[in-house]
Design a protein around this motif. Structure first.
Motif, PDB file in Angstrom:
ATOM      1  N   LEU A  56       0.865  -1.177   0.000  1.00  0.00           N
ATOM      2  CA  LEU A  56       0.000   0.000   0.000  1.00  0.00           C
ATOM      3  C   LEU A  56       0.905   1.232   0.000  1.00  0.00           C
ATOM      4  N   LEU A  57       0.814   2.013  -1.075  1.00  0.00           N
ATOM      5  CA  LEU A  57       1.643   3.215  -1.200  1.00  0.00           C
ATOM      6  C   LEU A  57       0.767   4.450  -1.135  1.00  0.00           C
ATOM      7  N   VAL A  58       1.269   5.473  -0.484  1.00  0.00           N
ATOM      8  CA  VAL A  58       0.547   6.738  -0.395  1.00  0.00           C
ATOM      9  C   VAL A  58       1.441   7.852  -0.946  1.00  0.00           C
ATOM     10  N   HIS A  59       0.897   8.641  -1.885  1.00  0.00           N
ATOM     11  CA  HIS A  59       1.603   9.814  -2.428  1.00  0.00           C
ATOM     12  C   HIS A  59       0.853  11.045  -1.985  1.00  0.00           C
ATOM     13  N   SER A  60       1.471  11.820  -1.099  1.00  0.00           N
ATOM     14  CA  SER A  60       0.788  13.007  -0.581  1.00  0.00           C
ATOM     15  C   SER A  60       1.678  14.242  -0.724  1.00  0.00           C
ATOM     16  N   GLU A 105     -12.853   4.552   7.778  1.00  0.00           N
ATOM     17  CA  GLU A 105     -12.808   3.176   8.306  1.00  0.00           C
ATOM     18  C   GLU A 105     -13.211   2.133   7.270  1.00  0.00           C
ATOM     19  N   PRO A 106     -14.382   2.249   6.625  1.00  0.00           N
ATOM     20  CA  PRO A 106     -14.728   1.226   5.623  1.00  0.00           C
ATOM     21  C   PRO A 106     -13.773   1.214   4.431  1.00  0.00           C
ATOM     22  N   VAL A 107     -13.271   2.387   4.066  1.00  0.00           N
ATOM     23  CA  VAL A 107     -12.314   2.464   2.946  1.00  0.00           C
ATOM     24  C   VAL A 107     -11.052   1.668   3.286  1.00  0.00           C
ATOM     25  N   LEU A 108     -10.525   1.909   4.491  1.00  0.00           N
ATOM     26  CA  LEU A 108      -9.314   1.193   4.921  1.00  0.00           C
ATOM     27  C   LEU A 108      -9.577  -0.305   5.027  1.00  0.00           C
ATOM     28  N   ALA A 109     -10.735  -0.673   5.532  1.00  0.00           N
ATOM     29  CA  ALA A 109     -11.072  -2.098   5.673  1.00  0.00           C
ATOM     30  C   ALA A 109     -11.075  -2.789   4.312  1.00  0.00           C
ATOM     31  N   ASP A 110     -11.653  -2.133   3.309  1.00  0.00           N
ATOM     32  CA  ASP A 110     -11.682  -2.724   1.965  1.00  0.00           C
ATOM     33  C   ASP A 110     -10.261  -2.841   1.394  1.00  0.00           C
ATOM     34  N   ILE A 111      -9.447  -1.823   1.633  1.00  0.00           N
ATOM     35  CA  ILE A 111      -8.068  -1.865   1.128  1.00  0.00           C
ATOM     36  C   ILE A 111      -7.308  -3.009   1.791  1.00  0.00           C
ATOM     37  N   GLN A 112      -7.514  -3.168   3.088  1.00  0.00           N
ATOM     38  CA  GLN A 112      -6.759  -4.198   3.803  1.00  0.00           C
ATOM     39  C   GLN A 112      -7.247  -5.612   3.502  1.00  0.00           C
TER      40      GLN A 112
END
Lengths: 203, 203
Positions: free
Chosen positions: A36-40, A148-155
């Motif tokens: 999981l990569l984050v570009h900010s 929360e639901p977004v992170l859960a789906d990603i994980q």
């Protein structure tokens, strides 16, 4: 020994030590799984770096998915280009322009939810090796989507699937969950100096 | 007015002010010419952002050129992918791996000079809209190339040609000459945490 030969010898010794260190680090790094990569950050390159990774993944024969959460109003060069490969890239432009163009919060929320439904499908598809969630951070920051639901789906995604999330203002919990986080920092920007946004560079 | 409706109204007002500001900035930005962009820093995304711009430029129908100064040893995903389009992308891998792999300074210097000869051709070709000089900063930092003639060639390029220079440790004079400079800052990196370099992400 001449001065130049000495410099070369010092260089070779320094590079040998560097190679040994790097080889050791590579040997130690054993896990293999989707990252999981984050570009900010406020600088350029958050989205274009994700699209560079898309090209890289395609070069390795991976199938990829893209969901653009915000930028959809303008047909960008990336979209035109990557839509050439419909069997390899599942490309979805869901946003309807920047929020300051739409001026309608309830519509932005509804559009973001539709976009997330598409993202969830990609995040549950074992055949997709890389998913780009472009400008998702903006949708999270404005509260168009709940974290929360977004992170859960990603994980819950397939083990070998890479995910890249882009956009300014990444939430702390997303940074915490990420494997790799890059902050693109603006040092100098032509746009600020009065230069028009350029085709092929900015859009 | 309900709490939610109030929040929506505040949001609309804020976004309206933002839109006015941005529209004004766009109107003020009048010049149109090829930009010099520099991607530096220790974070990920310097090269991949350049390759994302390449995809963007191809989407706009531009012809593009790439010279890789250092990374050439490994056949990367980007190379495999962009070599699919030989009429649109002039792709040159000139380096022979990282300097700590080659251990030979004089050979590195000779290879860098050959690479610059190819770059000069691209920089004098009116039909090329975007040139990527990947890892040029590394070649400059190690003294494999001299900055002054390199900068002179870049500044003598066709008026509408964009150039992207990548690599850690961009020299100050290059930053000074650039229109846009982005520093990619490492916030967190999976590789440091003991995760193997991943296909489609790191290479």
């Amino acid at each position: 020994m001449s001065e130049s030969a000495e410099r070369d010898a010092r260089h070779a010794a320094r590079m040998q030590r560097k190679k040994a260190l790097i080889d050791q680090k590579i040997a130690e790094a054993q896990d293999e799984y989707g990252l999981l990569l984050v570009h900010s950050g406020n600088g350029k390159g958050k989205s274009s770096s994700a699209f560079g990774m898309l090209a890289r993944a395609l070069g390795h024969g991976m199938r990829c998915g893209v969901v653009q959460f915000i930028k959809g109003a303008a047909s960008t060069g990336e979209e035109t280009f990557f839509r050439r490969f419909p069997d390899e890239v599942s490309y979805h432009v869901m946003g309807e322009g920047f929020t300051w163009e739409t001026q309608d919060r309830q519509r932005d929320i509804a559009k973001a939810s539709e976009a997330w439904a598409v993202a969830r499908q990609l995040l549950s598809d074992e055949s997709i090796g890389l998913v780009i969630l472009d400008e998702l951070n903006i949708a999270l920051k404005h509260g168009y989507l709940q974290l929360e639901p977004v992170l859960a789906d990603i994980q819950a995604r397939p083990l070998n699937q890479h995910v890249v999330v882009t956009g300014r203002g990444a939430p702390a919990a997303l940074i915490e969950a990420a494997d790799t986080v890059t902050e693109m920092t603006l040092v100098k920007h032509a746009f600020k100096a009065g230069v028009k946004a350029q085709k092929g560079v900015e859009f």
